[in-house]
Each structure stands twice: as C-alpha cells, then as structure tokens.
Design a protein around this motif. Structure first.
Motif, mmCIF file in Angstrom:
data_model
loop_
_atom_site.group_PDB
_atom_site.id
_atom_site.type_symbol
_atom_site.label_atom_id
_atom_site.label_comp_id
_atom_site.label_asym_id
_atom_site.label_seq_id
_atom_site.Cartn_x
_atom_site.Cartn_y
_atom_site.Cartn_z
ATOM 1 N N HIS A 291 9.144 5.256 6.964
ATOM 2 C CA HIS A 291 8.294 4.787 8.053
ATOM 3 C C HIS A 291 6.823 4.748 7.655
ATOM 4 C CE1 HIS A 291 8.014 9.145 8.600
ATOM 5 N NE2 HIS A 291 6.925 8.935 9.318
ATOM 6 N N VAL A 292 6.407 5.657 6.792
ATOM 7 C CA VAL A 292 5.019 5.660 6.319
ATOM 8 C C VAL A 292 4.769 4.420 5.464
ATOM 9 C CG1 VAL A 292 3.326 6.885 4.910
ATOM 10 C CG2 VAL A 292 4.839 8.170 6.421
ATOM 11 N N GLU A 293 5.706 4.102 4.589
ATOM 12 C CA GLU A 293 5.566 2.916 3.749
ATOM 13 C C GLU A 293 5.564 1.644 4.595
ATOM 14 O OE1 GLU A 293 4.782 2.753 0.527
ATOM 15 O OE2 GLU A 293 4.651 4.932 0.654
ATOM 16 N N LEU A 294 6.340 1.631 5.662
ATOM 17 C CA LEU A 294 6.362 0.468 6.549
ATOM 18 C C LEU A 294 5.010 0.245 7.205
ATOM 19 C CD1 LEU A 294 9.882 0.730 8.239
ATOM 20 C CD2 LEU A 294 9.103 -0.963 6.566
ATOM 21 N N TYR B 69 -2.524 4.651 7.881
ATOM 22 C CA TYR B 69 -1.724 4.813 6.664
ATOM 23 C C TYR B 69 -2.454 5.705 5.647
ATOM 24 C CZ TYR B 69 0.684 3.500 2.327
ATOM 25 O OH TYR B 69 1.353 3.511 1.129
ATOM 26 N N GLY B 70 -3.736 5.443 5.440
ATOM 27 C CA GLY B 70 -4.500 6.234 4.481
ATOM 28 C C GLY B 70 -4.521 7.709 4.821
ATOM 29 N N PHE B 71 -4.699 8.027 6.089
ATOM 30 C CA PHE B 71 -4.684 9.437 6.490
ATOM 31 C C PHE B 71 -3.288 10.036 6.388
ATOM 32 C CE2 PHE B 71 -8.794 8.563 8.733
ATOM 33 C CZ PHE B 71 -9.547 9.501 8.031
ATOM 34 N N MET B 72 -2.266 9.225 6.674
ATOM 35 C CA MET B 72 -0.892 9.745 6.599
ATOM 36 C C MET B 72 -0.498 10.129 5.178
ATOM 37 S SD MET B 72 1.178 7.329 9.278
ATOM 38 C CE MET B 72 2.672 8.304 9.332
ATOM 39 N N ILE B 73 -1.003 9.390 4.193
ATOM 40 C CA ILE B 73 -0.646 9.698 2.805
ATOM 41 C C ILE B 73 -1.765 10.451 2.082
ATOM 42 C CG2 ILE B 73 0.948 7.752 2.662
ATOM 43 C CD1 ILE B 73 -1.180 6.337 0.871
ATOM 44 N N SER B 74 -2.751 10.906 2.830
ATOM 45 C CA SER B 74 -3.895 11.651 2.292
ATOM 46 C C SER B 74 -4.686 10.840 1.267
ATOM 47 C CB SER B 74 -3.448 12.984 1.678
ATOM 48 O OG SER B 74 -2.853 13.793 2.668
ATOM 49 N N ALA B 75 -4.730 9.528 1.465
ATOM 50 C CA ALA B 75 -5.539 8.645 0.613
ATOM 51 C C ALA B 75 -6.835 8.373 1.380
ATOM 52 C CB ALA B 75 -4.782 7.363 0.309
ATOM 53 N N TYR B 76 -7.723 9.342 1.328
ATOM 54 C CA TYR B 76 -8.916 9.284 2.163
ATOM 55 C C TYR B 76 -9.859 8.147 1.783
ATOM 56 C CZ TYR B 76 -6.978 13.692 3.591
ATOM 57 O OH TYR B 76 -6.121 14.651 4.053
ATOM 58 N N SER B 77 -9.884 7.782 0.520
ATOM 59 C CA SER B 77 -10.738 6.658 0.126
ATOM 60 C C SER B 77 -10.239 5.363 0.767
ATOM 61 C CB SER B 77 -10.797 6.519 -1.397
ATOM 62 O OG SER B 77 -9.504 6.306 -1.933
ATOM 63 N N VAL C 42 2.937 -3.183 6.854
ATOM 64 C CA VAL C 42 2.430 -3.923 8.015
ATOM 65 C C VAL C 42 0.926 -4.170 7.860
ATOM 66 C CG1 VAL C 42 1.973 -3.769 10.506
ATOM 67 C CG2 VAL C 42 4.237 -3.201 9.610
ATOM 68 N N GLY C 43 0.192 -3.160 7.443
ATOM 69 C CA GLY C 43 -1.240 -3.334 7.217
ATOM 70 C C GLY C 43 -1.519 -4.401 6.172
ATOM 71 N N SER C 44 -0.758 -4.375 5.088
ATOM 72 C CA SER C 44 -0.927 -5.372 4.026
ATOM 73 C C SER C 44 -0.639 -6.777 4.531
ATOM 74 C CB SER C 44 0.011 -5.067 2.855
ATOM 75 O OG SER C 44 -0.301 -3.854 2.253
ATOM 76 N N ILE C 45 0.432 -6.922 5.295
ATOM 77 C CA ILE C 45 0.801 -8.237 5.830
ATOM 78 C C ILE C 45 -0.285 -8.761 6.766
ATOM 79 C CG2 ILE C 45 2.425 -9.419 7.367
ATOM 80 C CD1 ILE C 45 4.639 -7.655 6.071
ATOM 81 N N LEU C 46 -0.824 -7.897 7.612
ATOM 82 C CA LEU C 46 -1.867 -8.330 8.539
ATOM 83 C C LEU C 46 -3.128 -8.767 7.809
ATOM 84 C CD1 LEU C 46 -1.410 -5.675 11.349
ATOM 85 C CD2 LEU C 46 -1.030 -8.144 11.552
ATOM 86 N N VAL C 47 -3.550 -7.991 6.818
ATOM 87 C CA VAL C 47 -4.745 -8.363 6.056
ATOM 88 C C VAL C 47 -4.489 -9.672 5.300
ATOM 89 C CG1 VAL C 47 -6.274 -7.686 4.161
ATOM 90 C CG2 VAL C 47 -5.650 -6.015 5.916
ATOM 91 N N LEU C 48 -3.323 -9.808 4.699
ATOM 92 C CA LEU C 48 -2.979 -11.044 3.999
ATOM 93 C C LEU C 48 -2.926 -12.221 4.968
ATOM 94 C CD1 LEU C 48 -2.134 -12.408 1.356
ATOM 95 C CD2 LEU C 48 0.222 -11.819 1.911
#
Length: 82
Positions: A3-6, A46-54, A10-16
């Motif tokens: 679900h995290v990857e989804l 998504y970034g906060f969920m995977i601890s990718a703060y940048s 979704v974010g990638s699809i929207l930006v694209l």
C-alpha cells in the motif's frame, strides 16, 4: 508495504499526468498545476511514510510554489471575468 508503494505510484502518475496537460492557456495551466499539487501532496505523504524526508520536503516546496501560481492564476481569471 504494497500500500505504501501504491501511494508512491499514484503520486508519480499524477505528476506525470500533469506534464501532459496543455498549459499554453490560463485554464490549461491551472488544470496542470492543480493535478501537480495533488501529486506533490501524495508524494509528501509517501515521503514521510518511507522516511524519505528530502522527498517530502521537496514536494512541500513544490506544493507551496504551485499554490502561489494557482493563486495568481485564479486572481487573473477573476479579474478577466469582472
């Protein structure tokens, strides 16, 4: 974890998708920025969920920039209709 990857997908699809919108008109530019801001907000989550703060902070910045331009576009559209 799926679900995290989804959420990231979704974010990638929207930006694209926002990049495919014809933005040579104010209306097209507004639609593009709205789709892009939604995608950026999904990437913040998504970034906060995977601890990718940048990733999260860069998309917070993108959201602020898009919000500023959306405000300008809406203001200009309102001036044209009045």
């Amino acid at each position: 974890m799926l679900h995290v990857e989804l959420i990231g997908i979704v974010g990638s699809i929207l930006v694209l998708l926002s990049m495919t919108v014809k933005s040579s008109t104010q209306k097209g530019n507004l639609i593009m920025r709205i789709i892009n801001i939604v995608g950026s907000l999904v990437f913040v989550v998504y970034g906060f969920m995977i601890s990718a703060y940048s990733t999260a902070f860069m998309n917070i910045a993108a959201t602020i920039v898009n919000g500023f331009f959306i405000y300008q576009l809406v203001s200009n559209l309102n001036k044209e209709t009045n």
